[in-house]
Design a protein around this motif. Structure first.
Motif, mmCIF file in Angstrom:
data_model
loop_
_atom_site.group_PDB
_atom_site.id
_atom_site.type_symbol
_atom_site.label_atom_id
_atom_site.label_comp_id
_atom_site.label_asym_id
_atom_site.label_seq_id
_atom_site.Cartn_x
_atom_site.Cartn_y
_atom_site.Cartn_z
ATOM 1 N N ILE A 168 6.939 -9.761 -7.474
ATOM 2 C CA ILE A 168 7.597 -10.428 -8.380
ATOM 3 C C ILE A 168 7.230 -11.608 -9.193
ATOM 4 N N PRO A 169 6.402 -12.273 -8.808
ATOM 5 C CA PRO A 169 5.831 -13.385 -9.513
ATOM 6 C C PRO A 169 4.700 -12.420 -10.603
ATOM 7 N N LEU A 170 4.201 -11.508 -10.140
ATOM 8 C CA LEU A 170 3.508 -11.130 -11.073
ATOM 9 C C LEU A 170 4.153 -10.163 -12.286
ATOM 10 N N ALA A 171 5.327 -9.906 -11.853
ATOM 11 C CA ALA A 171 6.207 -9.154 -12.852
ATOM 12 C C ALA A 171 6.629 -10.003 -13.886
ATOM 13 N N ASN B 291 5.577 2.584 -5.703
ATOM 14 C CA ASN B 291 4.783 1.750 -4.822
ATOM 15 C C ASN B 291 4.628 0.384 -5.171
ATOM 16 N N PHE B 292 5.155 0.042 -6.700
ATOM 17 C CA PHE B 292 5.403 -1.422 -7.124
ATOM 18 C C PHE B 292 6.437 -1.206 -8.061
ATOM 19 N N PRO B 293 7.673 -0.900 -7.577
ATOM 20 C CA PRO B 293 8.441 -0.693 -8.744
ATOM 21 C C PRO B 293 8.950 -1.708 -9.971
ATOM 22 N N LEU B 294 9.187 -2.842 -9.594
ATOM 23 C CA LEU B 294 9.378 -3.786 -10.433
ATOM 24 C C LEU B 294 8.285 -4.291 -11.459
ATOM 25 N N TRP C 184 4.537 -3.657 -16.299
ATOM 26 C CA TRP C 184 3.224 -3.628 -16.733
ATOM 27 C C TRP C 184 3.656 -2.673 -17.924
ATOM 28 N N LYS C 185 4.566 -1.714 -17.810
ATOM 29 C CA LYS C 185 4.977 -0.916 -19.020
ATOM 30 C C LYS C 185 5.664 -1.480 -20.044
ATOM 31 N N GLY D 181 -4.634 -4.282 -22.970
ATOM 32 C CA GLY D 181 -3.518 -3.414 -22.637
ATOM 33 C C GLY D 181 -2.420 -3.378 -23.795
ATOM 34 N N LEU D 182 -2.615 -4.012 -24.867
ATOM 35 C CA LEU D 182 -2.059 -3.883 -26.065
ATOM 36 C C LEU D 182 -2.354 -2.572 -26.824
#
Lengths: 265, 493
Positions: free
Chosen positions: B135-138, B174-177, B182-183, B484-485
């Motif tokens: 969550i913090p990374l999201a 595996n890492f839903p949120l 990322w997307k 990533g852009l």
């Protein structure tokens, strides 16, 4: 009595040598018998490119830049032959100047395309461009010389090794260019030039499991089947303009590697 | 002649002690009975009239029902995204786009506890990981890309960046949120609108994210969420209204998508499987390396595409390292994902558990030696004991195929050249690890490992500023960082 001239045999360029096609086939290009590469020649070229990859990729960027610059020198020396094989003087000049331009990119790529990443933690983190590997290029026929140069050099300058298939009507230009490449300190196999019928060779290269990227810029008509074949080993499929000049053309043939290391006393 | 002393273990025995349960409160998440599709800023019922249950992998209880989007639903979502792109979002001042994304980042932070519990309930991962990593990374991802929205022209010198249009995105369980972030974050920052399909088994945090989009007052249709299974994903790939497809998942499905998109003008990025080597040299700090190995393969039950699933140990330290590693394995706590002391949670689904069992059985059949610590597993739910295999040959399936579970294959090497050769001996190329105290060797290895991410003296670190993605059959394109852009832009040159 006038002297009889020595005529040239138009051959393939594979692994630093000039073989005829193993198939013994030739085709007529601008009145010359030119080697018509077979799928086995294409495979041999891929093998030569794979073998040359570690050496070419590990060469310093400064050194790679000098090899490309040497190519420009050799093209200048062969300007008359090249001129006869393409649309004329101005195309040759543009091709030579573009070669010099790409030569100068070798040791700037990492700075322009790479990065240092300010991660939220005690780590040093950086990203560098690296070659994708063995690249198959289906080169455009038009412009004959500039098309070959515009697709091949961006792949080479980044450290990839290349198998380039010249369009049918660019066959003479391809052989002339191969002879300039051969005298430019490119390690044998780092760039391989095939003449023949591109539609015959393209499926084998697109489906080859030891090719990492395929440039379909020169393919006329749909590329659906080639792209499907490329999926088998997740090849990078590249489609560009026949006559472009940009560092972003180089980056299409590059991977990005990110490295992390902790920071601590 | 000096006496060679027989090697005896001088490691203390591990304690046998009970931890008091430390469950995270579950009532912070209000789970509804049913979640519809999120299209045009509203929750809509699926045209298919079909719903499917989302199961808690730790208890096998059905948590809620979610809509199964069919072809018409997907088409509606894509049309809605197109409409939102053309009528507003693409003309919005980039600085305003940025502020929407900053809002989203803040809302994720505000609702982080709720999201963490939801993630662990629905997906089975330990609350410690969803709370401290996912969550913090999201939130950080949205915060990072928010800042790019009005600075794109500085990212690409001498180019004019333009949005692509409608971005279709398919994410794993595996890492839903985090995968959603990322997307969606870079896609929106670049001015695209989005149709995202959450994974079949983990839609809950995406449904909460729909509410976050409403709270952020994101214009309707900019983000659309279509839940479903593989057929829903296939409808999205086949829809001819999409301009971009981003997929994270298996290499097998990635290849299908490549074939499906052949000849179509859809920009594609793939983040696929991996079989990463974690290489430990004899001069490595062994205790740190052991922690890194454990984090590399048992983090998130090994449901990590970049997991360090092949351990390559230099022969001279094989015995002491394995002893330390086995001892460390015996201290891992497997169980209730919502317990704050849990290290390894539930396997995400029954299907995944069966796949892990099948591959582990193949390892035993092919001749590898299995080690599993003694471990009490809950009676209900999907569990797998942290496992390691020794005596593994490179040709074994457990050394070649992605297991996507808490299973480590241990191999050995003698020289650095041999380590490189073995590390690169798979069709994948997502990540790799190196453990040595010698700086020049780290860089030497980093140059030679054919992988998009190399962790040296650490493992499984992620950051929104740090580009992530694969070489070879691990896919192409990068997520994170300035790089990533690019997957979400076209360029007028």
């Amino acid at each position: 009595m006038t002297r009889l001239s020595v005529k040239k045999t138009y051959k393939l360029y594979i692994g630093g040598a000039f073989p005829r096609s193993e198939s013994g086939r030739t085709f007529d290009a601008a009145g010359q018998n030119v080697a018509r590469a077979s799928r086995k020649d294409a495979r041999d070229a891929v093998r030569a490119a794979r073998a040359a990859l570690p050496g070419w990729a590990a060469m310093t960027a400064y050194n790679r830049g000098q090899v490309l610059y040497r190519l420009a020198e050799m093209m200048e020396a062969r300007a008359a032959d090249l001129e006869a094989a393409c649309s004329g003087r101005s195309e040759v000049e543009a091709a030579i100047d573009r070669t010099v331009w790409y030569a100068g990119w070798a040791d700037k790529l990492a700075q322009v395309l790479g990065s240092s990443n300010p991660v939220a933690g005690p780590y040093f983190d950086f990203t560098i461009p690296e070659p994708t590997g063995v690249v198959a290029i289906l080169a455009p026929s038009d412009p004959p010389l500039l098309g070959l140069v515009s697709r091949t050099l961006p792949a080479l300058v980044g450290g990839n090794t290349v198998v380039v298939v010249a369009g049918e009507s660019a066959a003479i230009a391809a052989v002339e260019l191969a002879e300039a490449l051969a005298t430019s300190d490119f390690p044998g196999g780092s760039v391989n030039v095939l003449t023949g019928f591109a539609d015959e060779l393209a499926p084998w290269l697109a489906g080859h499991m030891d090719v990492n990227a395929v440039d379909v810029t020169g393919v006329e008509g749909p590329t659906v089947e080639l792209e499907r074949a490329a999926a088998e080993n997740v090849k990078r499929v590249i489609r560009a303009d026949a006559d472009s000049q940009s560092p972003w053309e180089i980056s299409r043939f590059l991977e990005l590697k990110t490295v992390w290391h902790p920071i601590g006393p | 002649m000096a006496q060679v002393e027989k090697r005896v273990s001088n490691l203390p025995a591990t304690f046998e002690w009970e931890y008091a349960p430390a469950p995270e409160a579950r009532d912070i998440v209000q789970i509804r009975e049913q979640y519809g599709l999120f299209i045009g800023g509203e929750e809509v019922e699926p045209r298919t009239k079909e719903w499917f249950p989302s199961i808690s992998p730790a208890t096998e209880e059905p948590l809620f029902e979610v809509a199964l989007a069919g072809e018409e639903d997907v088409a509606l979502a894509v049309d809605t995204a197109r409409n939102a792109f053309e009528n507003g979002w693409s003309e919005l001042a980039p600085s305003e786009r940025a502020k929407y994304l900053f809002r989203v980042a803040r809302l994720i932070q505000e609702r982080s506890r709720e999201l963490a519990v939801a993630e662990s309930l629905d997906g089975g991962k330990p609350i410690r990981e969803s709370r401290d990593v996912d969550i913090p990374l999201a939130a950080a991802h949205f915060f990072y890309y928010a800042g790019w929205a009005d600075k794109l022209e500085y990212a690409f010198p001498n180019r004019t960046p333009r949005p692509l249009g409608v971005a279709a995105q398919i994410i794993p369980w595996n890492f839903p949120l985090l995968m959603l972030s990322w997307k969606i974050a870079p896609a929106l920052a670049c001015g695209n609108t989005v149709v995202l399909k959450p994974a079949e088994t983990t839609p809950l945090t995406a449904m909460i994210f729909a509410d976050i989009c409403r709270q952020a007052e994101l214009p309707p249709g900019v983000v659309n969420l279509v839940t479903g299974d593989g057929t829903t994903g296939a409808h999205l790939v086949r829809n001819d209204g999409i301009d971009k497809l981003a997929f994270t998942g298996s290499t097998e499905v990635g290849k299908l998508i490549m074939r499906e998109l052949a000849g179509r003008n859809v920009k594609l990025t793939l983040e696929l499987g991996g079989k990463a080597a974690n290489v430990v040299f004899d001069d490595a700090a062994l205790d740190q390396a052991v922690e890194g190995i454990v984090n590399g393969i048992y983090f998130n039950q090994g449901h990590v595409c970049c997991a360090g699933s092949r351990l390559l140990v230099q022969e001279s330290i094989y015995e002491p390292l394995l002893e330390k590693l086995k001892r460390r394995l015996s201290t891992l706590r497997v169980g209730d994902p919502l317990d704050k002391n849990t290290d390894v949670g539930a396997i995400n689904s029954k299907a995944q558990l069966e796949k892990i069992r099948e591959l582990v059985a193949s390892g035993e059949e092919e001749g590898a030696e299995i080690y599993q610590p003694k471990c009490d597993l809950p009676e209900r739910g999907y569990w797998f004991v942290p496992t390691l295999f020794t005596n593994v040959a490179q040709s074994y399936r457990i050394a070649q195929e992605e297991i996507f579970g808490p299973v480590l294959s241990v191999l050995t090497f003698r020289t650095p050249d041999e380590a490189v050769e073995k590390a690169n001996n798979t069709p994948y190329g997502l990540s790799a690890g190196v453990w040595t105290e010698k700086g020049s060797r780290i860089l030497w290895m980093a140059q030679r490992l054919r992988a998009g991410v190399v962790w040296a003296n650490t493992y499984n670190r992620f950051d929104p500023t740090s580009p992530f993605g694969g070489y070879r059959e691990s896919g192409f394109g990068r997520e994170g960082g300035r790089h990533g852009l690019e997957p979400y832009l076209r360029f007028d040159e």
